[in-house]
Design a protein around this motif. Sequence first.
Motif, mmCIF file in Angstrom:
data_model
loop_
_atom_site.group_PDB
_atom_site.id
_atom_site.type_symbol
_atom_site.label_atom_id
_atom_site.label_comp_id
_atom_site.label_asym_id
_atom_site.label_seq_id
_atom_site.Cartn_x
_atom_site.Cartn_y
_atom_site.Cartn_z
ATOM 1 N N PHE A 1 0.499 -1.476 -0.174
ATOM 2 C CA PHE A 1 -0.072 0.065 0.042
ATOM 3 C C PHE A 1 1.152 1.770 -0.241
ATOM 4 C CE2 PHE A 1 -3.085 -2.791 1.487
ATOM 5 C CZ PHE A 1 -4.389 -2.747 0.890
ATOM 6 N N ILE A 2 2.110 0.827 0.513
ATOM 7 C CA ILE A 2 2.926 2.264 0.703
ATOM 8 C C ILE A 2 2.992 2.349 -1.073
ATOM 9 C CG2 ILE A 2 5.408 3.064 1.226
ATOM 10 C CD1 ILE A 2 4.600 2.048 4.047
ATOM 11 N N VAL A 3 3.904 1.560 -1.293
ATOM 12 C CA VAL A 3 3.867 1.876 -2.893
ATOM 13 C C VAL A 3 3.945 2.335 -4.083
ATOM 14 C CG1 VAL A 3 5.084 0.098 -4.694
ATOM 15 C CG2 VAL A 3 6.356 -0.227 -2.771
ATOM 16 N N LEU A 4 1.940 1.472 -3.255
ATOM 17 C CA LEU A 4 0.702 2.275 -4.642
ATOM 18 C C LEU A 4 0.645 3.630 -4.430
ATOM 19 C CD1 LEU A 4 -1.204 1.020 -6.098
ATOM 20 C CD2 LEU A 4 -2.641 0.878 -4.046
ATOM 21 N N ILE A 5 0.227 4.340 -2.872
ATOM 22 C CA ILE A 5 -0.173 5.593 -2.721
ATOM 23 C C ILE A 5 1.348 6.266 -3.050
ATOM 24 C CG2 ILE A 5 0.061 7.281 -1.004
ATOM 25 C CD1 ILE A 5 -1.331 4.995 0.903
ATOM 26 N N LEU A 6 2.291 6.115 -3.256
ATOM 27 C CA LEU A 6 3.834 6.821 -3.562
ATOM 28 C C LEU A 6 3.573 6.484 -5.709
ATOM 29 C CD1 LEU A 6 6.846 5.371 -1.458
ATOM 30 C CD2 LEU A 6 5.409 7.708 -1.987
ATOM 31 N N GLN A 7 3.376 5.633 -6.031
ATOM 32 C CA GLN A 7 3.365 5.439 -7.709
ATOM 33 C C GLN A 7 2.047 6.365 -7.755
ATOM 34 O OE1 GLN A 7 4.971 4.415 -9.736
ATOM 35 N NE2 GLN A 7 3.638 5.136 -10.325
ATOM 36 N N PHE A 8 0.692 6.352 -7.170
ATOM 37 C CA PHE A 8 -0.263 7.927 -7.854
ATOM 38 C C PHE A 8 0.629 8.998 -7.317
ATOM 39 C CE2 PHE A 8 -3.860 4.633 -6.444
ATOM 40 C CZ PHE A 8 -4.555 4.377 -7.682
ATOM 41 N N TYR A 9 1.153 9.249 -6.457
ATOM 42 C CA TYR A 9 1.452 10.260 -5.861
ATOM 43 C C TYR A 9 2.808 11.179 -7.196
ATOM 44 C CZ TYR A 9 3.578 14.518 -3.372
ATOM 45 O OH TYR A 9 4.320 15.052 -3.435
ATOM 46 N N VAL A 10 3.551 9.757 -7.515
ATOM 47 C CA VAL A 10 4.368 10.160 -8.922
ATOM 48 C C VAL A 10 3.428 10.743 -9.765
ATOM 49 C CG1 VAL A 10 5.855 9.550 -10.313
ATOM 50 C CG2 VAL A 10 5.841 9.480 -7.357
ATOM 51 N N SER A 11 3.072 9.602 -10.033
ATOM 52 C CA SER A 11 2.191 9.579 -11.430
ATOM 53 C C SER A 11 1.408 11.055 -11.629
ATOM 54 C CB SER A 11 1.469 8.217 -11.605
ATOM 55 O OG SER A 11 0.204 7.718 -10.496
ATOM 56 N N THR A 12 0.386 11.560 -10.436
ATOM 57 C CA THR A 12 -0.126 12.672 -10.727
ATOM 58 C C THR A 12 0.736 13.412 -10.473
ATOM 59 O OG1 THR A 12 -0.572 12.536 -8.346
ATOM 60 C CG2 THR A 12 -2.329 11.615 -10.006
ATOM 61 N N ASN A 13 2.241 13.408 -10.194
ATOM 62 C CA ASN A 13 2.398 14.814 -9.576
ATOM 63 C C ASN A 13 2.520 15.565 -8.633
ATOM 64 O OD1 ASN A 13 4.025 14.663 -12.985
ATOM 65 N ND2 ASN A 13 2.442 16.373 -13.691
ATOM 66 N N GLY A 14 2.242 14.920 -7.918
ATOM 67 C CA GLY A 14 2.133 15.108 -6.278
ATOM 68 C C GLY A 14 0.366 15.993 -5.704
ATOM 69 N N ASN A 15 -0.490 16.178 -7.022
ATOM 70 C CA ASN A 15 -2.215 16.051 -7.346
ATOM 71 C C ASN A 15 -2.946 15.354 -6.253
ATOM 72 O OD1 ASN A 15 -4.519 17.859 -6.898
ATOM 73 N ND2 ASN A 15 -3.744 19.046 -9.042
ATOM 74 N N SER B 1 -5.268 14.865 -6.228
ATOM 75 C CA SER B 1 -6.726 15.305 -6.700
ATOM 76 C C SER B 1 -7.168 15.093 -8.026
ATOM 77 C CB SER B 1 -7.505 16.957 -6.516
ATOM 78 O OG SER B 1 -6.503 17.506 -6.588
ATOM 79 N N ASN B 2 -5.716 14.273 -8.572
ATOM 80 C CA ASN B 2 -5.870 13.845 -10.271
ATOM 81 C C ASN B 2 -6.180 12.127 -10.400
ATOM 82 O OD1 ASN B 2 -5.847 16.775 -11.071
ATOM 83 N ND2 ASN B 2 -3.392 16.529 -11.146
ATOM 84 N N VAL B 3 -6.373 11.560 -9.165
ATOM 85 C CA VAL B 3 -5.781 9.963 -8.593
ATOM 86 C C VAL B 3 -7.940 9.672 -9.544
ATOM 87 C CG1 VAL B 3 -6.921 8.338 -7.326
ATOM 88 C CG2 VAL B 3 -5.256 9.778 -6.735
ATOM 89 N N ILE B 4 -8.878 10.046 -9.136
ATOM 90 C CA ILE B 4 -9.830 10.004 -9.421
ATOM 91 C C ILE B 4 -10.027 10.264 -11.067
ATOM 92 C CG2 ILE B 4 -12.181 10.371 -9.643
ATOM 93 C CD1 ILE B 4 -11.750 11.003 -7.023
ATOM 94 N N THR B 5 -9.029 10.675 -12.029
ATOM 95 C CA THR B 5 -9.097 10.773 -13.402
ATOM 96 C C THR B 5 -8.423 10.448 -13.351
ATOM 97 O OG1 THR B 5 -9.500 13.682 -13.263
ATOM 98 C CG2 THR B 5 -8.528 12.754 -15.341
ATOM 99 N N LEU B 6 -6.847 9.055 -13.102
ATOM 100 C CA LEU B 6 -6.408 8.627 -13.706
ATOM 101 C C LEU B 6 -6.902 7.031 -13.877
ATOM 102 C CD1 LEU B 6 -3.086 7.981 -14.466
ATOM 103 C CD2 LEU B 6 -3.099 7.554 -12.077
ATOM 104 N N PHE B 7 -7.311 6.924 -12.527
ATOM 105 C CA PHE B 7 -8.037 5.421 -11.836
ATOM 106 C C PHE B 7 -9.433 5.874 -13.361
ATOM 107 C CE2 PHE B 7 -11.742 2.782 -10.531
ATOM 108 C CZ PHE B 7 -11.177 1.695 -10.515
ATOM 109 N N LYS B 8 -9.924 6.315 -13.755
ATOM 110 C CA LYS B 8 -11.342 6.563 -14.810
ATOM 111 C C LYS B 8 -10.306 6.103 -16.298
ATOM 112 C CE LYS B 8 -14.828 9.548 -12.693
ATOM 113 N NZ LYS B 8 -15.500 10.871 -12.702
ATOM 114 N N ASN B 9 -9.696 7.101 -16.349
ATOM 115 C CA ASN B 9 -8.663 7.333 -17.526
ATOM 116 C C ASN B 9 -8.478 4.970 -17.208
ATOM 117 O OD1 ASN B 9 -9.020 9.268 -18.564
ATOM 118 N ND2 ASN B 9 -7.093 10.523 -17.803
ATOM 119 N N SER B 10 -7.948 4.337 -16.453
ATOM 120 C CA SER B 10 -7.326 3.625 -16.653
ATOM 121 C C SER B 10 -8.433 2.605 -16.539
ATOM 122 C CB SER B 10 -6.410 2.952 -15.141
ATOM 123 O OG SER B 10 -5.605 4.001 -15.073
ATOM 124 N N ILE B 11 -9.282 2.449 -16.334
ATOM 125 C CA ILE B 11 -11.053 1.917 -16.373
ATOM 126 C C ILE B 11 -11.328 1.792 -18.137
ATOM 127 C CG2 ILE B 11 -12.685 1.660 -16.314
ATOM 128 C CD1 ILE B 11 -11.753 1.002 -14.137
#
Length: 138
Positions: A13-27, A29-39
């Motif tokens: 879970f720590i790696v997962l959270i870090l991956q979301f943090y890095v892939s959203t450039n520290g924002n 709030s973009n995690v939901i958009t990233l998740f929708k795009n992945s789906i």
Amino acid sequence: MNIGKIIGLVVFFIVLILQFYVSTNGNLSNVITLFKNSINQFTNVLNIPQPTVTLYLTSNNAIFSFNNTADFQIILLNATGKYTYLPKPVTLLPKRVTNVTISVTDWKGFLSAVETRSYNITFTFKLFNTTFIQSEII
């Protein structure tokens, strides 16, 4: 649950959270958009057009005509049934019709099953290093 599994889950879970943090450039709030795009990407993969198949019988051959309507090649690895097999893999080129001759081991049994629409043939396809199996009654 033992301590090793708990530590493994915490690290995951720590790696997962870090991956979301890095892939959203520290924002975050973009995690939901990233998740929708992945789906959406995943559902687009599931909507890959399937080749249409036509069976032609001649005096001594069973020929399957594959119309690959996709923009990429598909490899037919095998076509097996009670009385049939594919001697070697065949590449179905994009946007092309490819005729594939299937070997028949017992013509009488094969024709009898095809006439009663009870012959089961299984096609094995390879697409982007993934193998798909499709069974059809002909």
